[in-house]
Structure formats: C-alpha cells, structure tokens
Design a protein around this motif. Structure first.
Motif, mmCIF file in Angstrom:
data_model
loop_
_atom_site.group_PDB
_atom_site.id
_atom_site.type_symbol
_atom_site.label_atom_id
_atom_site.label_comp_id
_atom_site.label_asym_id
_atom_site.label_seq_id
_atom_site.Cartn_x
_atom_site.Cartn_y
_atom_site.Cartn_z
ATOM 1 N N GLN A 5 -8.934 5.440 6.203
ATOM 2 C CA GLN A 5 -8.265 5.345 7.512
ATOM 3 C C GLN A 5 -6.920 4.633 7.383
ATOM 4 N N THR A 6 -6.884 3.611 6.535
ATOM 5 C CA THR A 6 -5.628 2.888 6.306
ATOM 6 C C THR A 6 -4.618 3.785 5.602
ATOM 7 N N HIS A 35 -0.708 4.993 6.714
ATOM 8 C CA HIS A 35 0.486 4.862 5.889
ATOM 9 C C HIS A 35 1.117 6.228 5.580
ATOM 10 N N ILE A 54 -7.275 1.016 -0.881
ATOM 11 C CA ILE A 54 -7.343 0.837 0.567
ATOM 12 C C ILE A 54 -8.331 1.845 1.154
ATOM 13 N N LYS A 55 -8.743 1.623 2.391
ATOM 14 C CA LYS A 55 -9.676 2.519 3.058
ATOM 15 C C LYS A 55 -8.964 3.828 3.435
ATOM 16 N N SER A 94 0.828 -1.209 0.000
ATOM 17 C CA SER A 94 0.000 0.000 0.000
ATOM 18 C C SER A 94 0.860 1.255 0.000
#
Length: 226
Positions: A44-45, A49, A41-42, A16
């Motif tokens: 929040q994710t 990162h 990806i979401k 990611s």
C-alpha cells in the motif's frame, strides 16, 4: 526556487521513492509488489509512492490485465538520477553483503539502458583509443573505422541514428567519475552483450556479471583485459 524543481527535490528526498527509482535504473519493468519488497515497504505504501512518481512523470506504467508494471519514464530521468548519485556522499558499508553489492555495482552495472561502472568506462576508453569513437564535447562520433567495427559486431549504425533519442551521448559515471557511452548506440552495445551472454544480469540489483566468453570477447573486440 522554481516550484517544479522543489517538487522533484521533495520526491527524491524520500528514501522509499529513491529506492524505487534506483531499482528502476536497471532499465527493466517491475511489478509494484517487487518494488515494494526491494524498498522494504508495504504494498500500500509502494502504491502511494508510485502514484506520486507517476504524477511527476518520473516513471511510466504498463497495464497487463490486472497487473501494472513500472519503469523509468525516459533516459533523461535516468541521467538525472545518475548525476545525483555522483554528487551524493558515499554510503557507509556495514556488512560483507553491503561490501559485495557495492563492489559488484562499481565493477559493472546497467545505467538505465547502457553499460556503466568500471567495465563500461574501460570499454568506452578503448573505443576512443582505437579510433572507433571520437569524443566531441559531450557526445561521441563514430569514425569510418568505427562504422566497420559496429557492422562486424552486428549493430546497425544507421538504424540507431534514426531513433528519436540521442545517438551516442557521454554519460558521467558516478563511481568512476569518467564518461561512458550512452544513447542509442550505448543501448545497442548493451543489448548485443546480453544477447551474446558476454554479461548476465544479477538478481535484485543493477549489477551485471561478466562471463568467461565475455572476457574473451572484450579482449578481442575492445582490447580490454578484464
């Protein structure tokens, strides 16, 4: 192993985060939501990162009201990613879409803030063959003929020389395995091409498309028939 190298390696090993960095290799700023979407990806994710990448100063952030926009921290970071791409094994092509995207990237793309791919390498080779640039170690020097050339192209050579960065650096192209021009002068060339619409950016990718006027200009100025 140097702990800083280990930490950077750990950051880049995550798919990611790698996807986020590759998106930012187009040299533009991107909102977090767009980076999340392109990395699949979401939000929040993605925030998690992005925080990790900011901590190691691989990226920088601009705040505009409630919104945050991210970009690579500098050309050194972009150069590191480009060299890692050169060493990475070739990705498998699993669909016609993947094949098209790969072909577009290999043909012409932005490498942070300069032109790369087949078109970037051919342009650079032509400038050397015409005596406009001279390759010295891992840099390019502008000849007297080159100064006149860039002036006619509308590029202020002295202004580029006084920027706080490398003037005309050799960047090893990961797909062509040959050098293209980077640095302040490489960026000035890309900016001029975009301004004149010789090339146009393609959505959701680093690939750029050459226009018909671009093909004419490349043949006129760079003696390259695309």
């Amino acid at each position: 192993m140097n702990p800083n190298i280990a930490k950077i390696s750990s950051l880049l090993s995550d798919p990611s985060r790698s996807s986020i960095l590759l998106t930012l290799m187009d040299g533009r700023i991107h909102p977090a939501g767009e980076l999340a979407y392109l990395a699949n990806i979401k939000p929040q994710t993605a925030s998690f990162h992005l925080k990790k990448l900011l901590e190691e100063k691989l990226i920088s952030v601009e705040k505009h009201g409630r919104h945050r926009y991210y970009r690579l921290s500098n050309s050194d970071t972009a150069n590191m990613i480009e060299q890692l791409l050169r060493m990475a094994p070739k990705a498998k092509v699993t669909s016609l879409k993947d094949s098209k995207e790969k072909s577009d990237l290999h043909f012409a793309r932005t490498c942070y803030d300069h032109l790369a791919g087949y078109v970037g390498v051919q342009m650079t080779h032509s400038l050397v063959e015409q005596g406009i640039l001279k390759k010295v170690d891992l840099n390019f020097e502008v000849t007297s003929e080159g100064s006149l050339f860039f002036s006619k192209l509308g590029i202020n050579e002295e202004h580029q020389r006084h920027k706080r960065r490398a003037f005309a650096r050799c960047c090893l192209d990961w797909s062509e395995r040959q050098h293209h021009i980077a640095g302040a002068l490489g960026n000035a060339l890309l900016v001029r091409m975009l301004e004149e619409e010789w090339i146009v950016r393609m959505p959701k990718t680093r690939a750029v498309r050459m226009t018909q006027s671009g093909k004419t200009a490349f043949e006129k100025y760079f003696k390259v028939n695309i």
